[in-house]
Motif scaffolding. Structure first.
Motif, short mmCIF file in Angstrom:
data_model
loop_
_atom_site.label_atom_id
_atom_site.label_comp_id
_atom_site.label_asym_id
_atom_site.label_seq_id
_atom_site.Cartn_x
_atom_site.Cartn_y
_atom_site.Cartn_z
N TYR A 185 0.79 -1.24 0.00
CA TYR A 185 0.00 0.00 0.00
C TYR A 185 0.82 1.29 0.00
N ARG A 191 -1.44 3.85 7.84
CA ARG A 191 -0.41 2.82 7.58
C ARG A 191 0.44 2.58 8.82
N THR A 207 -6.74 3.10 5.78
CA THR A 207 -6.01 2.99 4.51
C THR A 207 -6.98 2.98 3.34
N TYR A 208 -8.03 2.17 3.44
CA TYR A 208 -8.99 2.07 2.34
C TYR A 208 -9.73 3.38 2.14
N GLY A 220 -7.24 6.12 1.05
CA GLY A 220 -6.72 5.79 -0.28
C GLY A 220 -7.73 6.07 -1.37
#
Length: 133
Positions: free
Chosen positions: A60, A91, A118-119, A122
């Protein structure tokens, strides 16, 4: 050379430090355990947790750093800057969750928060970049 927002650079650097810091920790753990390849049969062993934290970061962090830098060149909006920071913190949180969990076979709230962050961050970065061009 195009100007890049300093916060975007800071986030990219932090992600790089996380990736290479975990990689160094894996190498040192391999030396200490005298296991130069593979991992032990115990999924909760320290080396296994380090390897997974590093591997997941490697999956990632590069794309997040790229998104941060790309947005950073486009006079990023406040939501973009917030998403950069949240992605970076997510992260770090994920790695902390992997390394502090007593077992990886059960859910861990720190790891979950890092993954979810993160998702969300992102996807936000991707959408913000698409809207910025």
């Amino acid at each position: 050379m195009p100007s890049i927002h300093p916060l975007a650079v800071a986030c990219a650097c932090a992600l790089g430090l996380l990736l290479f810091g975990l990689g160094t920790a894996v190498s040192l753990a391999r030396i200490r355990s005298q296991r130069l390849i593979g991992v032990s049969d115990d999924p909760d062993a320290w080396l296994n947790r380090l390897v997974r934290a590093h591997g997941n970061t490697a999956e990632y962090a590069p794309m997040l750093a790229l998104l941060c830098l790309a947005l950073g060149m486009l006079a990023p909006s406040t939501p973009a800057l917030v998403a950069m920071v949240l992605a970076t913190l997510a992260r770090v949180l994920f790695a902390v969750g992997m390394l502090t969990a007593t077992t990886l076979s059960r859910p861990n709230p720190i790891r979950f928060a890092g993954a979810l962050g993160t998702y969300v961050a992102g996807v936000a970065l991707v959408v913000l970049l698409a809207l910025a061009v």
